[in-house]
Design a protein around this motif. Structure first.
Motif, PDB file in Angstrom:
ATOM      1  N   ILE A 117     -30.154  13.028  -2.815  1.00  0.00           N
ATOM      2  CA  ILE A 117     -30.762  13.786  -3.915  1.00  0.00           C
ATOM      3  C   ILE A 117     -32.229  13.997  -3.593  1.00  0.00           C
ATOM      4  O   ILE A 117     -32.957  13.051  -3.314  1.00  0.00           O
ATOM      5  N   LYS A 127     -34.504  14.984 -11.296  1.00  0.00           N
ATOM      6  CA  LYS A 127     -34.646  15.722 -12.552  1.00  0.00           C
ATOM      7  C   LYS A 127     -35.882  16.630 -12.529  1.00  0.00           C
ATOM      8  O   LYS A 127     -36.844  16.371 -11.809  1.00  0.00           O
ATOM      9  N   ARG A 149     -34.193  10.680  -9.419  1.00  0.00           N
ATOM     10  CA  ARG A 149     -32.827  11.191  -9.581  1.00  0.00           C
ATOM     11  C   ARG A 149     -32.778  12.723  -9.534  1.00  0.00           C
ATOM     12  O   ARG A 149     -31.775  13.332  -9.908  1.00  0.00           O
TER      13      ARG A 149
END
Ligand SMILES: Nc1ncnc2c1ncn2[C@@H]1O[C@H](COP(=O)(O)OP(=O)(O)O)[C@@H](O)[C@H]1O
Ligand SMILES: [Mg+2]
Length: 218
Positions: free
Chosen positions: A8, A100, A98
């Motif tokens: 990620i 975002k 993560r």
């Protein structure tokens, strides 16, 4: 069959800044709605605030001035930084890790504009403390909603401790913000906050479209 976890990539960090009543919360809500409709993994935070500790600090900071128990400018700055520290380490950094898209209502530029340019704290020292508190985290993009503070103050109804400092203070803060933007034009986009919420949002929209092109294309 073993499948390797997809790596990620780190998310983007976008902040909204400006003097009281310029429309930060309004524009942030509109941006969040827009970005969520497009399917972005959006997380929204507010500085100071966001955590229990942060909310308690926010309450102290925005409470009407207590004559018997005043806080000086340095203590004020340190309280903001303590709140930001908790917000960054507990919520913002994990969200960015993560992948975002993190949007935040105020951040370090507020401390520099209010406590630095507004209160007159020594800017280089304040910058060092800010960097210490945020662990060096800087926004990738910042919207500075710029408005005549006289207009901004007529938009806000209740006055908290900071808003109650009045027009001259807000004008110093505004000039401070514009100076910060002048120093970092690539990161800080000055958006005129005059006009209706829809008009202001239409000035932000092109930058949000560019975010997508540069980072979150699927
Ligand atoms: N462009 C605008 N024109 C007129 N009123 C506005 C505009 N944007 C926001 N408002 C109103 O002004 C007040 C302050 O807006 P808000 O978004 O809370 O500002 P901030 O978060 O920067 O203090 C709110 O009552 C809001 O509904
Ligand atoms: Mg607000």
């Amino acid at each position: 069959m073993h499948r390797e976890k997809q790596k990620i990539s780190r998310g983007l960090f976008v902040t909204v800044e400006g003097t009281d009543g310029c429309g930060k919360s309004t524009q942030l809500r509109m941006a969040v709605k827009h970005l969520k409709l497009l399917g972005y993994p959006v997380r929204v935070f507010k500085d100071p605030g966001g955590t229990r500790v942060g909310e308690e600090i926010r309450r102290i900071l925005l409470a009407k001035k207590s004559r018997r128990d005043p806080i000086d400018s340095v203590a004020e700055a340190l309280l903001y930084l303590a709140s930001r520290r908790v917000l960054v380490s507990r919520l913002i950094e994990p969200a960015l890790a993560r992948g975002k898209l993190v949007l935040c209502d105020r951040f370090t530029d507020s401390t520099l504009a209010y406590q630095g340019f507004g209160r007159g704290l020594f800017l280089p020292e304040l910058r060092t403390l800010c960097s210490f508190a945020s662990g060096g985290l800087k926004p990738d993009l910042t919207f500075l909603l710029d408005i005549d503070p006289a207009v901004g103050l007529t938009r806000v109804k209740g006055t908290d401790r900071i808003e109650a400092l009045g027009l001259a203070f807000q004008e110093k803060v505004r000039r401070g913000y514009l100076e910060l933007a002048r120093r970092e034009p690539k990161r800080i986009k000055v958006i005129s906050a005059d006009g209706s919420p829809g008009e202001v949002f239409s000035r932000i929209l092109p930058y949000l479209a560019r975010l997508k092109a540069s980072h979150y294309v699927k």
